[in-house]
Design a protein around this motif. Structure first.
Motif, PDB file in Angstrom:
ATOM      1  N   ASP A   1      84.596  50.816  55.484  1.00 35.73           N
ATOM      2  CA  ASP A   1      86.164  50.748  55.273  1.00 35.73           C
ATOM      3  C   ASP A   1      86.424  50.113  54.242  1.00 35.73           C
ATOM      4  OD1 ASP A   1      86.484  52.498  57.635  1.00 35.73           O
ATOM      5  OD2 ASP A   1      86.807  50.840  58.784  1.00 35.73           O
ATOM      6  N   MET A   2      85.697  49.100  53.820  1.00 33.63           N
ATOM      7  CA  MET A   2      85.799  48.275  52.685  1.00 33.63           C
ATOM      8  C   MET A   2      84.650  48.265  51.755  1.00 33.63           C
ATOM      9  SD  MET A   2      86.649  44.176  52.685  1.00 33.63           S
ATOM     10  CE  MET A   2      88.397  44.036  52.325  1.00 33.63           C
ATOM     11  N   PRO A   3      84.705  48.361  50.312  1.00 35.88           N
ATOM     12  CA  PRO A   3      83.510  48.012  49.734  1.00 35.88           C
ATOM     13  C   PRO A   3      82.847  46.805  49.699  1.00 35.88           C
ATOM     14  CG  PRO A   3      85.134  49.398  48.397  1.00 35.88           C
ATOM     15  CD  PRO A   3      85.667  48.610  49.807  1.00 35.88           C
ATOM     16  N   ALA A   4      81.507  46.429  49.769  1.00 33.11           N
ATOM     17  CA  ALA A   4      81.332  45.187  49.591  1.00 33.11           C
ATOM     18  C   ALA A   4      81.418  44.195  48.150  1.00 33.11           C
ATOM     19  CB  ALA A   4      79.637  45.201  49.661  1.00 33.11           C
ATOM     20  N   GLN A   5      81.881  45.208  47.385  1.00 35.24           N
ATOM     21  CA  GLN A   5      82.388  44.382  46.358  1.00 35.24           C
ATOM     22  C   GLN A   5      83.815  43.711  46.372  1.00 35.24           C
ATOM     23  OE1 GLN A   5      82.098  46.542  42.632  1.00 35.24           O
ATOM     24  NE2 GLN A   5      82.737  45.151  41.225  1.00 35.24           N
ATOM     25  N   ASP A   6      84.410  44.385  47.278  1.00 34.36           N
ATOM     26  CA  ASP A   6      85.900  43.919  47.342  1.00 34.36           C
ATOM     27  C   ASP A   6      85.689  42.788  48.428  1.00 34.36           C
ATOM     28  OD1 ASP A   6      86.895  46.074  45.877  1.00 34.36           O
ATOM     29  OD2 ASP A   6      87.838  47.120  47.384  1.00 34.36           O
ATOM     30  N   ALA A   7      84.798  42.728  49.155  1.00 36.88           N
ATOM     31  CA  ALA A   7      84.725  41.736  50.291  1.00 36.88           C
ATOM     32  C   ALA A   7      84.355  40.396  49.608  1.00 36.88           C
ATOM     33  CB  ALA A   7      83.582  42.006  51.401  1.00 36.88           C
ATOM     34  N   CYS A   8      83.527  40.561  48.488  1.00 36.03           N
ATOM     35  CA  CYS A   8      83.477  39.288  47.494  1.00 36.03           C
ATOM     36  C   CYS A   8      84.472  38.508  46.867  1.00 36.03           C
ATOM     37  CB  CYS A   8      82.283  39.677  46.537  1.00 36.03           C
ATOM     38  SG  CYS A   8      80.899  40.297  47.077  1.00 36.03           S
ATOM     39  N   ASP A   9      85.620  39.061  47.125  1.00 34.63           N
ATOM     40  CA  ASP A   9      86.942  38.465  46.422  1.00 34.63           C
ATOM     41  C   ASP A   9      87.299  37.267  47.037  1.00 34.63           C
ATOM     42  OD1 ASP A   9      89.749  37.912  45.742  1.00 34.63           O
ATOM     43  OD2 ASP A   9      89.878  39.743  44.976  1.00 34.63           O
TER      44      ASP A   9
ATOM     45  N   MET B   1      74.597  45.017  28.665  1.00 33.37           N
ATOM     46  CA  MET B   1      74.861  44.383  30.046  1.00 33.37           C
ATOM     47  C   MET B   1      74.980  42.881  30.050  1.00 33.37           C
ATOM     48  SD  MET B   1      72.862  44.639  33.501  1.00 33.37           S
ATOM     49  CE  MET B   1      72.003  43.237  33.488  1.00 33.37           C
ATOM     50  N   SER B   2      76.007  42.595  30.613  1.00 32.39           N
ATOM     51  CA  SER B   2      76.252  41.063  30.592  1.00 32.39           C
ATOM     52  C   SER B   2      75.495  40.376  31.656  1.00 32.39           C
ATOM     53  CB  SER B   2      77.830  40.694  30.520  1.00 32.39           C
ATOM     54  OG  SER B   2      78.107  41.018  32.078  1.00 32.39           O
ATOM     55  N   ASP B   3      75.168  39.229  31.616  1.00 35.11           N
ATOM     56  CA  ASP B   3      74.513  38.420  32.573  1.00 35.11           C
ATOM     57  C   ASP B   3      75.449  38.079  33.887  1.00 35.11           C
ATOM     58  OD1 ASP B   3      72.282  38.270  31.218  1.00 35.11           O
ATOM     59  OD2 ASP B   3      72.648  36.167  30.348  1.00 35.11           O
ATOM     60  N   SER B   4      76.600  38.144  33.597  1.00 34.59           N
ATOM     61  CA  SER B   4      77.619  37.789  34.845  1.00 34.59           C
ATOM     62  C   SER B   4      77.827  39.109  35.821  1.00 34.59           C
ATOM     63  CB  SER B   4      79.028  37.698  34.267  1.00 34.59           C
ATOM     64  OG  SER B   4      79.769  38.983  33.712  1.00 34.59           O
ATOM     65  N   THR B   5      77.210  40.339  35.424  1.00 30.10           N
ATOM     66  CA  THR B   5      76.964  41.442  36.455  1.00 30.10           C
ATOM     67  C   THR B   5      76.015  41.303  37.493  1.00 30.10           C
ATOM     68  OG1 THR B   5      77.713  42.674  34.588  1.00 30.10           O
ATOM     69  CG2 THR B   5      76.865  44.125  36.423  1.00 30.10           C
ATOM     70  N   ALA B   6      74.911  40.503  37.038  1.00 26.52           N
ATOM     71  CA  ALA B   6      73.900  40.361  38.057  1.00 26.52           C
ATOM     72  C   ALA B   6      74.468  39.533  39.328  1.00 26.52           C
ATOM     73  CB  ALA B   6      72.659  39.529  37.210  1.00 26.52           C
ATOM     74  N   PRO B   7      74.884  38.245  38.967  1.00 30.06           N
ATOM     75  CA  PRO B   7      75.537  37.613  40.227  1.00 30.06           C
ATOM     76  C   PRO B   7      76.393  38.456  41.101  1.00 30.06           C
ATOM     77  CG  PRO B   7      75.631  36.221  38.261  1.00 30.06           C
ATOM     78  CD  PRO B   7      75.270  37.644  37.838  1.00 30.06           C
ATOM     79  N   ALA B   8      77.249  39.316  40.478  1.00 32.79           N
ATOM     80  CA  ALA B   8      78.135  39.989  41.145  1.00 32.79           C
ATOM     81  C   ALA B   8      77.325  41.084  42.264  1.00 32.79           C
ATOM     82  CB  ALA B   8      79.129  40.666  40.637  1.00 32.79           C
ATOM     83  N   ASN B   9      76.254  41.588  41.492  1.00 36.41           N
ATOM     84  CA  ASN B   9      75.459  42.655  42.278  1.00 36.41           C
ATOM     85  C   ASN B   9      74.643  41.899  43.369  1.00 36.41           C
ATOM     86  OD1 ASN B   9      76.405  44.915  41.145  1.00 36.41           O
ATOM     87  ND2 ASN B   9      74.727  44.909  39.350  1.00 36.41           N
ATOM     88  N   ILE B  10      74.238  40.938  43.140  1.00 35.49           N
ATOM     89  CA  ILE B  10      73.248  40.083  44.211  1.00 35.49           C
ATOM     90  C   ILE B  10      74.433  39.510  45.548  1.00 35.49           C
ATOM     91  CG2 ILE B  10      72.282  37.941  44.700  1.00 35.49           C
ATOM     92  CD1 ILE B  10      71.165  38.077  41.625  1.00 35.49           C
ATOM     93  N   ARG B  11      75.587  39.396  45.087  1.00 35.65           N
ATOM     94  CA  ARG B  11      76.482  38.687  46.315  1.00 35.65           C
ATOM     95  C   ARG B  11      76.832  40.142  46.945  1.00 35.65           C
ATOM     96  NH1 ARG B  11      79.761  35.106  42.577  1.00 35.65           N
ATOM     97  NH2 ARG B  11      80.307  37.487  41.897  1.00 35.65           N
TER      98      ARG B  11
ATOM     99  N   GLU C   1      74.765  33.168  44.969  1.00 33.48           N
ATOM    100  CA  GLU C   1      74.564  33.409  43.482  1.00 33.48           C
ATOM    101  C   GLU C   1      73.587  32.797  42.735  1.00 33.48           C
ATOM    102  OE1 GLU C   1      77.684  32.913  40.057  1.00 33.48           O
ATOM    103  OE2 GLU C   1      78.475  33.881  42.025  1.00 33.48           O
ATOM    104  N   THR C   2      73.916  31.274  42.993  1.00 32.32           N
ATOM    105  CA  THR C   2      72.982  30.313  42.136  1.00 32.32           C
ATOM    106  C   THR C   2      71.718  30.369  42.605  1.00 32.32           C
ATOM    107  OG1 THR C   2      75.064  28.845  42.474  1.00 32.32           O
ATOM    108  CG2 THR C   2      72.965  27.844  41.849  1.00 32.32           C
ATOM    109  N   GLU C   3      71.418  30.398  43.816  1.00 34.68           N
ATOM    110  CA  GLU C   3      69.822  30.346  44.465  1.00 34.68           C
ATOM    111  C   GLU C   3      68.939  31.569  44.065  1.00 34.68           C
ATOM    112  OE1 GLU C   3      69.736  29.648  48.459  1.00 34.68           O
ATOM    113  OE2 GLU C   3      70.651  27.364  48.138  1.00 34.68           O
ATOM    114  N   GLU C   4      69.726  32.680  44.021  1.00 37.00           N
ATOM    115  CA  GLU C   4      68.987  34.074  43.809  1.00 37.00           C
ATOM    116  C   GLU C   4      68.834  33.856  42.280  1.00 37.00           C
ATOM    117  OE1 GLU C   4      67.624  35.945  45.358  1.00 37.00           O
ATOM    118  OE2 GLU C   4      68.397  35.463  47.511  1.00 37.00           O
TER     119      GLU C   4
END
Length: 180
Positions: A89-97, A1-11, A146-149
């Motif tokens: 109606d929209m995945p939270a992941q899409d809203a992070c765009d 697993m890459s470290d870049s996945t964790a910030p995305a999940n936190i967001r 992302e940064t603070e978490e």
């Protein structure tokens, strides 16, 4: 697993939590009420007020009313994205765009208070304050969050990594789920 996945999940988690919060409810109601109030003013009393202004002030009024409506459209758009997440109606992941981030506020015209009608000035002030609050929330959710978490709360980082590991490992409900 890459470290870049964790910030995305936190967001994603932050977006979901915000969309289901009382703060979102209040902000959404306030924003939509301000949009309706502005539309009513600009189509009613504002139209009458602008006709009474000297030509130069009428041009200033037109410019400020366009800034006001643009600002409110950005507010409404941001709020509607959050509501779409809330309602599924929209995945939270899409809203992070990035395309759903709120734009930086442009500098306001100087000395508008001296010549513009009070109704417009009140709407400008209230929309500016709401825009600043939403801009601050957006920054906290998508930039600082992302940064603070990751820096301040390593436990959240570890939890996100664990959740990813269990989800990626094929467990049905993921980490902490009754199905897991």
């Amino acid at each position: 697993m890459s470290d870049s996945t964790a910030p995305a999940n936190i967001r994603v988690s932050i977006v979901r939590d915000f969309a289901s919060s009382d703060l979102f409810d209040r902000t959404f109601k306030e924003g939509m009420a301000l949009v309706e109030e502005t539309a009513a003013y600009l189509d009613g009393d504002g139209r009458r007020d602008s006709r009474l202004l000297p030509r130069e002030d009428a041009l200033l009024y037109a410019g400020e009313s366009m800034r006001l409506t643009t600002r409110l459209m950005q507010i409404a758009s941001w709020l509607l994205v959050q509501r779409a997440v809330r309602e599924g109606d929209m995945p939270a992941q899409d809203a992070c765009d990035e395309k759903y981030r709120i734009a930086a506020l442009k500098a306001e015209a100087a000395d508008a208070a001296a010549t513009l009608p009070g109704g417009l000035l009140s709407l400008l002030d209230r929309s500016n304050r709401l825009y600043e609050r939403i801009s601050h929330m957006d920054k906290r959710m998508f930039v600082d969050g992302e940064t603070e978490e990751l820096e301040i709360n390593p436990v959240m980082n570890q939890m996100a990594m664990l959740q990813n590991a269990f989800s990626a490992g094929g467990l049905a409900g993921g980490f902490g789920s009754p199905e897991a």
